[in-house]
Design an enzyme around this catalytic site. Structure first.
Site, mmCIF file in Angstrom:
data_model
loop_
_atom_site.group_PDB
_atom_site.id
_atom_site.type_symbol
_atom_site.label_atom_id
_atom_site.label_comp_id
_atom_site.label_asym_id
_atom_site.label_seq_id
_atom_site.Cartn_x
_atom_site.Cartn_y
_atom_site.Cartn_z
ATOM 1 N N VAL A 21 0.858 -1.181 0.000
ATOM 2 C CA VAL A 21 0.000 0.000 0.000
ATOM 3 C C VAL A 21 0.895 1.232 0.000
ATOM 4 O O VAL A 21 2.074 1.147 0.340
ATOM 5 C CB VAL A 21 -0.968 0.051 1.216
ATOM 6 C CG1 VAL A 21 -2.016 -1.046 1.114
ATOM 7 C CG2 VAL A 21 -0.204 -0.034 2.524
ATOM 8 N N SER A 22 0.328 2.372 -0.371
ATOM 9 C CA SER A 22 1.123 3.593 -0.514
ATOM 10 C C SER A 22 1.331 4.343 0.797
ATOM 11 O O SER A 22 2.391 4.920 1.018
ATOM 12 C CB SER A 22 0.461 4.535 -1.526
ATOM 13 O OG SER A 22 0.380 3.907 -2.779
ATOM 14 N N THR A 23 0.313 4.351 1.664
ATOM 15 C CA THR A 23 0.392 5.167 2.876
ATOM 16 C C THR A 23 0.006 4.365 4.115
ATOM 17 O O THR A 23 -0.720 3.363 4.007
ATOM 18 C CB THR A 23 -0.550 6.385 2.775
ATOM 19 O OG1 THR A 23 -1.900 5.898 2.644
ATOM 20 C CG2 THR A 23 -0.211 7.265 1.583
#
Length: 197
Positions: free
Chosen positions: A66-68
């Site tokens: 995931v990015s964040t």
């Protein structure tokens, strides 16, 4: 990886030059086979044996990203989805690898470690929920690269996009990269101004 391996591919796999392989052949340290025309080649079994890897030593891995940090629930969902898929196919999962970072970031520690392990012939199959979970751009290049070392990438839930939708997704990703760069330049410029004062 093909059944018969050319010296250049073998040298990439072992991390040595073709000349080193030729020297090892003469020294019988790593004996090559010869084609009817006298060209050297080896087999993938030879490469794995030389690296101390048997066929059964290669691992099946789930990769999630995931990015964040506020998307960590999605990591759990990806892992659960992929574990259920593998269980349904009778695949034994040896390891689950997760990363936190953008798909455009090629400095992800766990991802780089996974690519390195593919290069060493340690990974049989990587299971990913979507192409962009593995890498945002150049997925086909990375897929072909790891295939040379006997690793497959299985996209389990690959949403089929129309050509127009793919172009839109690519443009959004490119805009995101450049907007991050502009933001970084603004911070850098501000730091320079503050330094002069």
């Amino acid at each position: 990886m093909k059944k018969y391996i050319k010296p250049k591919e073998a040298s990439e796999f072992l991390g040595v030059s073709v000349k080193t392989l030729q020297r090892w052949d003469k020294e019988e340290k790593f004996k090559a086979f010869r084609s009817p025309t006298g060209r050297r080649y080896c087999t993938k079994e030879q490469l794995f044996e030389y690296q101390g890897l048997g066929k059964n030593d290669k691992k099946n891995v789930i990769y999630t990203r995931v990015s964040t940090p506020n998307q960590k629930d999605d990591l759990v969902n990806q892992k659960s989805f992929l574990l259920n898929y593998c269980a349904g196919k009778g695949v034994i999962v040896d390891e689950v690898i997760s990363d936190l970072g953008s798909g455009l970031n090629y400095k992800r520690k766990n991802w780089n470690n996974l690519i390195e392990r593919c290069f060493k012939g340690e990974i049989d199959t990587i299971y990913v929920s979507h192409k962009d979970r593995f890498v945002r751009f150049g997925f086909e290049w990375f897929e072909n690269f790891v295939n040379k070392f006997g690793t497959k990438i299985i996209i389990v839930n690959n949403d089929i996009l129309s050509p127009n939708e793919e172009v839109v997704q690519d443009i959004i990703s490119i805009l995101h990269v450049f907007s991050c760069r502009i933001y970084g330049l603004r911070k850098y410029k501000k730091a320079l101004v503050d330094e002069k004062l």
